[in-house]
Scaffold this motif. Structure first.
Motif, PDB file in Angstrom:
ATOM      1  N   VAL A  68       0.699  -1.134   0.109  1.00 40.06           N
ATOM      2  CA  VAL A  68       0.084  -0.357   0.767  1.00 40.06           C
ATOM      3  C   VAL A  68       1.062   1.193   0.132  1.00 40.06           C
ATOM      4  O   VAL A  68       1.531   1.761   0.974  1.00 40.06           O
ATOM      5  CB  VAL A  68      -1.274   0.224   1.195  1.00 40.06           C
ATOM      6  CG1 VAL A  68      -1.821   1.061   0.536  1.00 40.06           C
ATOM      7  CG2 VAL A  68      -1.740  -1.418   1.298  1.00 40.06           C
ATOM      8  N   PHE A  69       1.195   1.807  -0.919  1.00 39.60           N
ATOM      9  CA  PHE A  69       2.084   2.950  -1.689  1.00 39.60           C
ATOM     10  C   PHE A  69       0.939   3.916  -0.575  1.00 39.60           C
ATOM     11  O   PHE A  69       0.083   4.839  -1.268  1.00 39.60           O
ATOM     12  CB  PHE A  69       2.096   3.035  -2.720  1.00 39.60           C
ATOM     13  CG  PHE A  69       2.619   2.383  -3.312  1.00 39.60           C
ATOM     14  CD1 PHE A  69       4.589   2.175  -3.095  1.00 39.60           C
ATOM     15  CD2 PHE A  69       2.269   0.968  -3.926  1.00 39.60           C
ATOM     16  CE1 PHE A  69       5.073   0.889  -3.530  1.00 39.60           C
ATOM     17  CE2 PHE A  69       2.692  -0.454  -4.724  1.00 39.60           C
ATOM     18  CZ  PHE A  69       4.534  -0.088  -3.835  1.00 39.60           C
ATOM     19  N   PHE A  70       1.810   5.423  -0.154  1.00 36.75           N
ATOM     20  CA  PHE A  70       1.556   6.633   0.008  1.00 36.75           C
ATOM     21  C   PHE A  70       2.583   7.509  -0.464  1.00 36.75           C
ATOM     22  O   PHE A  70       3.498   7.379  -0.586  1.00 36.75           O
ATOM     23  CB  PHE A  70       1.196   7.129   1.797  1.00 36.75           C
ATOM     24  CG  PHE A  70       0.729   6.002   2.303  1.00 36.75           C
ATOM     25  CD1 PHE A  70      -0.497   6.242   2.443  1.00 36.75           C
ATOM     26  CD2 PHE A  70       1.034   4.466   2.713  1.00 36.75           C
ATOM     27  CE1 PHE A  70      -1.366   4.985   3.104  1.00 36.75           C
ATOM     28  CE2 PHE A  70      -0.143   3.567   2.839  1.00 36.75           C
ATOM     29  CZ  PHE A  70      -1.160   3.807   2.915  1.00 36.75           C
ATOM     30  N   HIS A  71       1.964   9.109  -0.675  1.00 43.26           N
ATOM     31  CA  HIS A  71       2.743   9.707  -1.246  1.00 43.26           C
ATOM     32  C   HIS A  71       4.379  10.447  -0.666  1.00 43.26           C
ATOM     33  O   HIS A  71       3.979  10.554   0.664  1.00 43.26           O
ATOM     34  CB  HIS A  71       1.298  11.423  -1.219  1.00 43.26           C
ATOM     35  CG  HIS A  71       2.636  11.361  -2.301  1.00 43.26           C
ATOM     36  ND1 HIS A  71       3.956  13.242  -1.832  1.00 43.26           N
ATOM     37  CD2 HIS A  71       2.575  13.338  -3.534  1.00 43.26           C
ATOM     38  CE1 HIS A  71       4.281  13.604  -2.802  1.00 43.26           C
ATOM     39  NE2 HIS A  71       3.547  13.655  -4.068  1.00 43.26           N
ATOM     40  N   CYS A  72       5.433  10.272  -0.794  1.00 46.64           N
ATOM     41  CA  CYS A  72       5.894  10.156  -0.653  1.00 46.64           C
ATOM     42  C   CYS A  72       6.743  11.259   0.316  1.00 46.64           C
ATOM     43  O   CYS A  72       7.586  11.770   1.417  1.00 46.64           O
ATOM     44  CB  CYS A  72       7.897   9.488  -0.574  1.00 46.64           C
ATOM     45  SG  CYS A  72       7.955  10.804  -2.126  1.00 46.64           S
ATOM     46  N   GLN A  73       5.925  12.495  -0.247  1.00 49.81           N
ATOM     47  CA  GLN A  73       6.083  13.945   0.525  1.00 49.81           C
ATOM     48  C   GLN A  73       5.140  14.073   1.544  1.00 49.81           C
ATOM     49  O   GLN A  73       5.385  15.242   2.024  1.00 49.81           O
ATOM     50  CB  GLN A  73       6.352  14.546  -1.186  1.00 49.81           C
ATOM     51  CG  GLN A  73       7.807  14.615  -1.389  1.00 49.81           C
ATOM     52  CD  GLN A  73       7.797  15.966  -2.754  1.00 49.81           C
ATOM     53  OE1 GLN A  73       6.956  16.417  -2.746  1.00 49.81           O
ATOM     54  NE2 GLN A  73       8.881  15.527  -3.332  1.00 49.81           N
ATOM     55  N   THR A  74       5.077  13.036   2.058  1.00 48.83           N
ATOM     56  CA  THR A  74       3.783  13.537   3.150  1.00 48.83           C
ATOM     57  C   THR A  74       4.324  12.693   4.604  1.00 48.83           C
ATOM     58  O   THR A  74       5.091  12.560   4.892  1.00 48.83           O
ATOM     59  CB  THR A  74       1.971  12.404   2.445  1.00 48.83           C
ATOM     60  OG1 THR A  74       2.116  11.572   3.439  1.00 48.83           O
ATOM     61  CG2 THR A  74       1.827  12.949   1.512  1.00 48.83           C
ATOM     62  N   ARG A  75       3.225  12.937   5.496  1.00 48.88           N
ATOM     63  CA  ARG A  75       4.136  13.287   7.363  1.00 48.88           C
ATOM     64  C   ARG A  75       3.178  11.543   7.386  1.00 48.88           C
ATOM     65  O   ARG A  75       3.780  10.680   8.044  1.00 48.88           O
ATOM     66  CB  ARG A  75       4.221  13.658   8.527  1.00 48.88           C
ATOM     67  CG  ARG A  75       4.501  14.581   7.714  1.00 48.88           C
ATOM     68  CD  ARG A  75       4.844  15.819   9.090  1.00 48.88           C
ATOM     69  NE  ARG A  75       3.627  15.510   9.800  1.00 48.88           N
ATOM     70  CZ  ARG A  75       2.462  16.103  10.830  1.00 48.88           C
ATOM     71  NH1 ARG A  75       2.033  17.386   9.893  1.00 48.88           N
ATOM     72  NH2 ARG A  75       1.772  15.477  11.814  1.00 48.88           N
ATOM     73  N   LEU A  76       2.830  10.790   6.032  1.00 50.60           N
ATOM     74  CA  LEU A  76       2.251   9.744   6.693  1.00 50.60           C
ATOM     75  C   LEU A  76       2.767   8.199   6.937  1.00 50.60           C
ATOM     76  O   LEU A  76       2.714   7.962   8.421  1.00 50.60           O
ATOM     77  CB  LEU A  76       1.070   8.745   4.865  1.00 50.60           C
ATOM     78  CG  LEU A  76      -0.081  10.204   4.905  1.00 50.60           C
ATOM     79  CD1 LEU A  76      -0.468   9.513   3.819  1.00 50.60           C
ATOM     80  CD2 LEU A  76      -0.976  10.361   5.484  1.00 50.60           C
ATOM     81  N   VAL A  77       3.775   8.028   6.509  1.00 48.22           N
ATOM     82  CA  VAL A  77       4.078   6.314   6.489  1.00 48.22           C
ATOM     83  C   VAL A  77       4.798   6.436   7.405  1.00 48.22           C
ATOM     84  O   VAL A  77       5.744   6.145   8.594  1.00 48.22           O
ATOM     85  CB  VAL A  77       5.475   5.932   5.497  1.00 48.22           C
ATOM     86  CG1 VAL A  77       6.560   4.748   6.275  1.00 48.22           C
ATOM     87  CG2 VAL A  77       5.000   5.846   4.204  1.00 48.22           C
TER      88      VAL A  77
END
Length: 134
Positions: free
Chosen positions: A72-81
């Motif tokens: 499950v991929f999330f935008h890498c420039q967010t603070r999500l992961v």
């Protein structure tokens, strides 16, 4: 389901297809439950992508080079992961600042994936909060 995504899922082994479909259904259920609006379902970078207005896109896929899991991929420039790592340190395997690895035999209802997906779908509203308000 978007026909291109259906064709993509159909090309995968049955266990991968089923896990991807479960995650897709969870994304749609969360968006409906929280009244987040229509979910846009497209292919981006040859991966199924899901987004709602005010959220951050979520992509899901299976790769033959890592056959025992989906990602499950999330935008890498967010603070999500980074946030998921902080609050769910031992519940997932992470790939850099962009993905959560979900084993094919994992029961997605038994891990906090639902909460992670909800945070991504509401990201624009939460991004200024410590730990995204979690």
């Amino acid at each position: 389901m978007n026909p291109e995504i259906q064709a993509r899922f159909d090309s995968y082994p049955i266990a991968a297809k089923q896990q991807l479909e479960r995650v897709r259904a969870l994304i749609l259920a969360i968006a409906a439950e929280y009244k987040l609006g229509n979910v846009e379902e497209t292919l981006k970078w040859a991966e199924a992508s899901y987004s709602v207005k005010g959220g951050s896109p979520i992509r899901i896929d299976w790769k033959a080079k890592e056959p025992s899991a989906i990602k499950v991929f999330f935008h890498c420039q967010t603070r999500l992961v980074a946030t998921f790592r902080e609050i769910y340190r031992d519940e997932f395997v992470y790939e850099g600042n962009r993905a959560v690895v979900i084993p094919l035999d994992s029961d997605i209802e038994q891990v906090p994936l639902r909460h992670c997906l909800l945070l991504a779908l509401q990201y624009q509203r939460l991004k200024h909060l410590p730990l995204l308000g979690a």
